[in-house]
Design an enzyme around this catalytic site. Structure first.
Site, short mmCIF file in Angstrom:
data_model
loop_
_atom_site.label_atom_id
_atom_site.label_comp_id
_atom_site.label_asym_id
_atom_site.label_seq_id
_atom_site.Cartn_x
_atom_site.Cartn_y
_atom_site.Cartn_z
N THR A 127 3.32 -21.67 -1.07
CA THR A 127 2.18 -20.97 -1.63
C THR A 127 1.78 -21.73 -2.76
OG1 THR A 127 3.05 -18.71 -0.80
CG2 THR A 127 1.28 -18.86 -2.61
N GLU A 157 10.74 12.45 -25.60
CA GLU A 157 10.90 13.49 -26.05
C GLU A 157 10.72 13.55 -27.75
OE1 GLU A 157 13.88 13.16 -22.87
OE2 GLU A 157 12.72 11.96 -24.34
N SER A 206 -7.51 -19.38 2.40
CA SER A 206 -7.38 -18.09 2.28
C SER A 206 -8.01 -17.39 1.07
CB SER A 206 -5.65 -17.65 1.74
OG SER A 206 -5.40 -18.37 0.61
N HIS A 249 11.74 7.49 -27.39
CA HIS A 249 11.51 7.93 -26.26
C HIS A 249 10.40 9.07 -26.14
CE1 HIS A 249 15.66 6.50 -24.57
NE2 HIS A 249 14.98 5.56 -24.97
N LEU A 285 8.60 -17.10 3.34
CA LEU A 285 9.05 -16.13 2.15
C LEU A 285 9.30 -14.67 2.57
CD1 LEU A 285 10.74 -16.25 -0.13
CD2 LEU A 285 8.63 -16.12 -1.70
N ALA A 296 -2.22 -9.83 1.58
CA ALA A 296 -3.82 -9.31 2.38
C ALA A 296 -4.18 -10.04 3.68
CB ALA A 296 -4.71 -9.84 1.23
#
Length: 361
Positions: free
Chosen positions: A196, A52, A168, A50, A297, A154
């Site tokens: 998609t 620290e 697209s 970690h 979706l 977008a």
């Protein structure tokens, strides 16, 4: 003001772990002695030491009598690594300044209490909101056990995500699309609908040099995904989940043979139950996802209440056409006061494009 100065330094250090530490939090630490920074570190990878401990290991002189600034309360339990409280007590650190109390029930103030009981002065809440925002994914996942969901799309100035013919590519600039790949690096998974996949045949990977590829999740109620799609053909290379309500059969066997993992999800209103899917994904350790779905979706995700954030890219173009799709389909709300509300606006410019970033209210 010096507390804020060093905590900002720790926040910048923590950001270096973005995309690599999930489902752990991003954490940065700065050790200061006699007004000088003598050590810095961040949590670099999941399962590694970690922040620290990394900061202590980097010290140019003894940390005895020094102060440490850490963006999240030091842990006090055994996980992938031993407790950071032990290392701080052994180091001779005299003061710990934390940005945010750890929302993990295993810590939740206990780390600071242990430090105080061992004669170390503690202070918590320095740049607390900034620290919370940096770890919004971790704070959500550790308390809800489901992925933090960021909806991304977008659109043009007139709110279209495709032309009337369904094309697209591309609405936004190359620089904007590069930012999207940064989001794919940042979040653990990317989720799209089968519509998609059929329309665009995306790969849904991160194209940034040295970036991390996300898990890929396809919502496919009736298992319509084409076996020749890029996602299926690369399923052995990139971890891929297909969430479906379709019965077991030849196609599920073929998809498994190609490397895809099938998740069985019940149906809710003729589509897979997204809330149930989130529970399953959370159990698999997926703490966050970027929703790159189409209008259907996106609408389902909003209706189910799983969306936490929105990234909306706007390009200075107009497609027009009554039949051209907008970013959110479904039945919509009846009255303005029923709208989904967002807050915490952030605006970023990419060339001529604009990114609007909001959190769900």
């Amino acid at each position: 003001m010096y507390h804020e100065y060093y905590m900002n330094m720790a926040l910048r250090e923590a950001s270096k772990g973005c995309g690599w530490v999930n489902p752990n939090p991003m954490v940065g630490a700065v050790i200061v002695k006699d007004g000088r920074v003598i050590g810095m570190g961040h949590h670099e990878r999941y399962g590694s030491p970690h922040a620290e401990r990394n900061a202590l290991a980097s010290c140019t002189e003894s940390p005895e009598g020094a102060s440490i600034y850490v963006t999240l309360e030091p842990c006090c339990h055994h996980g992938q690594t031993p407790p950071c409280t032990d290392a701080l007590i052994e180091s001779g650190i005299k003061k710990v300044i934390a940005g945010l109390k750890d929302p993990n029930p295993l810590v939740a103030g206990k780390g600071l209490e242990i430090l105080r009981n061992n004669g170390i002065e503690t202070l918590c809440g320095i740049l607390e909101e900034e620290c919370r925002r940096q770890n919004e994914v971790f704070c959500h996942y550790i308390t809800h056990k489901t992925p933090f969901v960021a909806m991304k799309y977008a659109m043009t100035l007139d709110g279209k995500i495709a032309t009337v013919s369904g094309k697209s590519k591309w609405i936004t600039s190359e620089k904007t699309r590069e930012h999207v790949h940064g989001l794919r690096h940042r979040y653990s998974a990317v989720m799209a609908g089968v519509g998609t996949v059929i329309a665009d045949d995306p790969l849904l990977t991160c194209r940034l040099p040295g970036g991390r590829d996300p898990f890929r999740i396809v919502c496919d109620t009736n298992l319509r995904i084409p076996p020749e799609s890029q996602i299926v053909k690369t399923a052995h290379e990139f971890r891929t989940y297909i969430a479906t309500a379709a019965p077991e059969g030849e196609k599920t066997d073929r998809l498994r043979d190609r490397g895809a993992e099938i998740i069985r999800v019940p149906v809710n209103n003729s589509h897979i139950d997204l809330n149930e899917l989130m529970k399953v994904l959370g159990e698999k350790g997926i703490d966050s996802m970027l929703l790159e779905g189409g209008a259907s979706l996106n609408a389902s995700a909003l209706d189910c209440g799983i969306v936490n954030k929105a990234f909306v890219y706007i390009a200075p173009k107009i497609f027009g056409g009554e039949g051209a799709k907008g970013p959110v389909g479904g039945t919509g709300v009846n009255r303005p006061e029923e709208a989904f509300l967002f807050r915490d606006r952030k605006i970023t410019e990419f060339d001529e494009d604009i990114l609007l970033e909001y959190s769900l209210k």
